[in-house]
Design a protein around this motif. Sequence first.
Motif, PDB file in Angstrom:
ATOM      1  N   LEU A  63      21.861 -12.543  10.313  1.00  0.00           N
ATOM      2  CA  LEU A  63      20.505 -11.859  10.735  1.00  0.00           C
ATOM      3  C   LEU A  63      21.224 -10.723  11.910  1.00  0.00           C
ATOM      4  O   LEU A  63      20.068 -10.293  12.367  1.00  0.00           O
ATOM      5  N   GLN A  64      22.958 -10.547  11.518  1.00  0.00           N
ATOM      6  CA  GLN A  64      23.032  -8.877  12.213  1.00  0.00           C
ATOM      7  C   GLN A  64      23.001  -7.772  11.433  1.00  0.00           C
ATOM      8  O   GLN A  64      23.202  -6.859  11.747  1.00  0.00           O
ATOM      9  N   GLN A  65      22.471  -8.088  10.603  1.00  0.00           N
ATOM     10  CA  GLN A  65      22.410  -6.894   9.345  1.00  0.00           C
ATOM     11  C   GLN A  65      21.307  -6.669   8.888  1.00  0.00           C
ATOM     12  O   GLN A  65      20.452  -7.503   8.828  1.00  0.00           O
ATOM     13  N   ARG A  66      20.489  -5.228   8.635  1.00  0.00           N
ATOM     14  CA  ARG A  66      19.428  -4.972   8.208  1.00  0.00           C
ATOM     15  C   ARG A  66      18.769  -5.293   7.421  1.00  0.00           C
ATOM     16  O   ARG A  66      19.632  -5.570   6.568  1.00  0.00           O
ATOM     17  N   LEU A  67      17.934  -6.349   7.269  1.00  0.00           N
ATOM     18  CA  LEU A  67      17.166  -6.090   6.058  1.00  0.00           C
ATOM     19  C   LEU A  67      17.092  -4.895   4.796  1.00  0.00           C
ATOM     20  O   LEU A  67      16.613  -4.399   5.414  1.00  0.00           O
ATOM     21  N   PRO A  68      18.167  -5.521   3.546  1.00  0.00           N
ATOM     22  CA  PRO A  68      17.489  -4.121   2.494  1.00  0.00           C
ATOM     23  C   PRO A  68      16.450  -3.980   1.482  1.00  0.00           C
ATOM     24  O   PRO A  68      16.675  -4.484   0.450  1.00  0.00           O
ATOM     25  N   VAL A  69      15.507  -3.572   2.242  1.00  0.00           N
ATOM     26  CA  VAL A  69      14.653  -3.261   2.491  1.00  0.00           C
ATOM     27  C   VAL A  69      13.863  -2.236   3.131  1.00  0.00           C
ATOM     28  O   VAL A  69      14.194  -1.707   3.881  1.00  0.00           O
ATOM     29  N   PHE A  70      12.524  -1.312   1.719  1.00  0.00           N
ATOM     30  CA  PHE A  70      12.635  -0.232   2.684  1.00  0.00           C
ATOM     31  C   PHE A  70      11.213  -0.250   3.708  1.00  0.00           C
ATOM     32  O   PHE A  70      10.727  -1.259   3.195  1.00  0.00           O
ATOM     33  N   ASP A  71      11.308   0.243   4.086  1.00  0.00           N
ATOM     34  CA  ASP A  71      10.039   0.691   5.303  1.00  0.00           C
ATOM     35  C   ASP A  71       8.695   0.116   5.080  1.00  0.00           C
ATOM     36  O   ASP A  71       8.458   1.037   4.282  1.00  0.00           O
ATOM     37  N   GLY A  72       7.960  -0.529   5.982  1.00  0.00           N
ATOM     38  CA  GLY A  72       7.164  -0.489   5.808  1.00  0.00           C
ATOM     39  C   GLY A  72       6.900  -1.144   4.758  1.00  0.00           C
ATOM     40  O   GLY A  72       5.297  -1.230   3.438  1.00  0.00           O
ATOM     41  N   THR A  73       7.549  -1.787   3.734  1.00  0.00           N
ATOM     42  CA  THR A  73       7.274  -2.791   2.461  1.00  0.00           C
ATOM     43  C   THR A  73       6.449  -3.473   2.099  1.00  0.00           C
ATOM     44  O   THR A  73       5.911  -4.723   1.228  1.00  0.00           O
ATOM     45  N   MET A  74       6.178  -4.820   3.322  1.00  0.00           N
ATOM     46  CA  MET A  74       6.497  -5.660   3.565  1.00  0.00           C
ATOM     47  C   MET A  74       4.408  -7.229   3.859  1.00  0.00           C
ATOM     48  O   MET A  74       4.633  -5.948   4.821  1.00  0.00           O
ATOM     49  N   MET A  92      18.894 -11.733  18.002  1.00  0.00           N
ATOM     50  CA  MET A  92      17.295 -11.902  17.723  1.00  0.00           C
ATOM     51  C   MET A  92      16.292 -10.504  18.428  1.00  0.00           C
ATOM     52  O   MET A  92      15.276 -10.776  17.180  1.00  0.00           O
ATOM     53  N   GLU A  93      16.617  -9.880  19.110  1.00  0.00           N
ATOM     54  CA  GLU A  93      16.529  -8.584  19.365  1.00  0.00           C
ATOM     55  C   GLU A  93      16.094  -7.750  18.303  1.00  0.00           C
ATOM     56  O   GLU A  93      15.245  -7.023  17.724  1.00  0.00           O
ATOM     57  N   PHE A  94      17.368  -7.192  17.681  1.00  0.00           N
ATOM     58  CA  PHE A  94      18.230  -6.249  16.706  1.00  0.00           C
ATOM     59  C   PHE A  94      17.027  -7.108  15.060  1.00  0.00           C
ATOM     60  O   PHE A  94      16.542  -5.994  14.852  1.00  0.00           O
ATOM     61  N   MET A  95      16.775  -8.166  14.993  1.00  0.00           N
ATOM     62  CA  MET A  95      15.994  -8.605  14.077  1.00  0.00           C
ATOM     63  C   MET A  95      14.591  -9.045  14.281  1.00  0.00           C
ATOM     64  O   MET A  95      13.947  -8.110  12.568  1.00  0.00           O
ATOM     65  N   PHE A  96      13.695  -9.084  15.485  1.00  0.00           N
ATOM     66  CA  PHE A  96      12.432  -8.665  15.478  1.00  0.00           C
ATOM     67  C   PHE A  96      12.403  -6.708  15.775  1.00  0.00           C
ATOM     68  O   PHE A  96      11.353  -6.678  14.671  1.00  0.00           O
ATOM     69  N   TYR A  97      13.249  -6.249  15.873  1.00  0.00           N
ATOM     70  CA  TYR A  97      13.187  -4.406  15.664  1.00  0.00           C
ATOM     71  C   TYR A  97      13.091  -3.907  14.120  1.00  0.00           C
ATOM     72  O   TYR A  97      12.194  -3.486  13.348  1.00  0.00           O
ATOM     73  N   ASP A  98      13.583  -5.373  13.408  1.00  0.00           N
ATOM     74  CA  ASP A  98      14.283  -4.662  12.183  1.00  0.00           C
ATOM     75  C   ASP A  98      12.625  -5.419  11.476  1.00  0.00           C
ATOM     76  O   ASP A  98      12.404  -4.938  10.173  1.00  0.00           O
ATOM     77  N   MET A 128      10.176 -10.531  24.268  1.00  0.00           N
ATOM     78  CA  MET A 128      10.699 -10.259  23.982  1.00  0.00           C
ATOM     79  C   MET A 128       9.772  -9.890  22.652  1.00  0.00           C
ATOM     80  O   MET A 128       9.397  -8.418  22.108  1.00  0.00           O
ATOM     81  N   ILE A 129       9.010 -11.278  22.261  1.00  0.00           N
ATOM     82  CA  ILE A 129       7.866 -10.805  21.217  1.00  0.00           C
ATOM     83  C   ILE A 129       6.898  -9.431  20.928  1.00  0.00           C
ATOM     84  O   ILE A 129       6.494  -8.812  20.284  1.00  0.00           O
ATOM     85  N   GLY A 130       6.442 -10.260  22.558  1.00  0.00           N
ATOM     86  CA  GLY A 130       5.192  -9.007  23.002  1.00  0.00           C
ATOM     87  C   GLY A 130       5.745  -6.948  22.983  1.00  0.00           C
ATOM     88  O   GLY A 130       4.692  -6.261  22.875  1.00  0.00           O
ATOM     89  N   LYS A 131       6.616  -7.220  22.951  1.00  0.00           N
ATOM     90  CA  LYS A 131       7.317  -5.639  22.969  1.00  0.00           C
ATOM     91  C   LYS A 131       6.581  -4.746  22.206  1.00  0.00           C
ATOM     92  O   LYS A 131       6.930  -3.716  21.490  1.00  0.00           O
ATOM     93  N   LEU A 132       6.504  -5.532  20.399  1.00  0.00           N
ATOM     94  CA  LEU A 132       6.116  -5.059  19.503  1.00  0.00           C
ATOM     95  C   LEU A 132       5.141  -4.703  19.006  1.00  0.00           C
ATOM     96  O   LEU A 132       4.122  -3.796  18.726  1.00  0.00           O
ATOM     97  N   GLY A 133       4.064  -5.248  20.828  1.00  0.00           N
ATOM     98  CA  GLY A 133       2.778  -4.728  20.159  1.00  0.00           C
ATOM     99  C   GLY A 133       1.617  -5.719  19.410  1.00  0.00           C
ATOM    100  O   GLY A 133       0.831  -4.944  18.810  1.00  0.00           O
ATOM    101  N   TYR A 134       1.957  -6.853  18.908  1.00  0.00           N
ATOM    102  CA  TYR A 134       1.700  -7.595  17.663  1.00  0.00           C
ATOM    103  C   TYR A 134       0.293  -7.924  18.247  1.00  0.00           C
ATOM    104  O   TYR A 134       0.535  -8.639  19.390  1.00  0.00           O
ATOM    105  N   LYS A 135      -0.876  -8.282  17.614  1.00  0.00           N
ATOM    106  CA  LYS A 135      -1.802  -8.643  18.331  1.00  0.00           C
ATOM    107  C   LYS A 135      -1.130 -10.448  17.407  1.00  0.00           C
ATOM    108  O   LYS A 135      -1.115 -10.936  16.719  1.00  0.00           O
TER     109      LYS A 135
END
Length: 167
Positions: A63-74, A92-98, A128-135
């Motif tokens: 979880l402490q590592q960036r996901l090895p995929v391109f931005d905006g692909t999932m 946890m916060e790092f994971m949510f931002y990634d 923490m989740i709310g910072k993402l601005g998701y619906k």
Amino acid sequence: MQLAKSANSLIRLGIDIGGGTGTFAALMKIFYNVTMLTTTLNVNAPYSEAVAARGLVPLHVPLQQRLPVFDGTMDLVRCGRAVNRWIPLPVMEFMFYDVDRVLRGGGYLWLDRFFSKAMDLEEVYEPMIGKLGYKKVKWAVANKTDPSGLKNGEVYLTAVLQKPVSR
């Protein structure tokens, strides 16, 4: 999948964070023709090998590592039982931002049985989740119980959140 279908949103590619032996990914492939990458750690069992043996795609990613995929692909990121209150808050916060980085606009973040103390959910994790601005498409909280009743004031959260199409 019904929520995405009702919103005319197509789900083709996703990541299952903490996917164990890949059962969720296998079901998504069989029933919905969705390719799910499964993050695993070989802790006390060869999870990556089990996922690969099923013909699925394992990713050995802590979880402490960036996901090895391109931005905006999932189209979908599912966080299963491996993502819960035992993870340190900075991780946890790092994971949510990634997760936010790899999700496309209109994509879905699914927290599946996230558990924490009820007070922590309201005061720590929801903001923490709310910072993402998701619906919030779905936000359901239930008491975590065992055979003797309530378990330590803990709750389960099942949430489906949709990333805004543009920011």
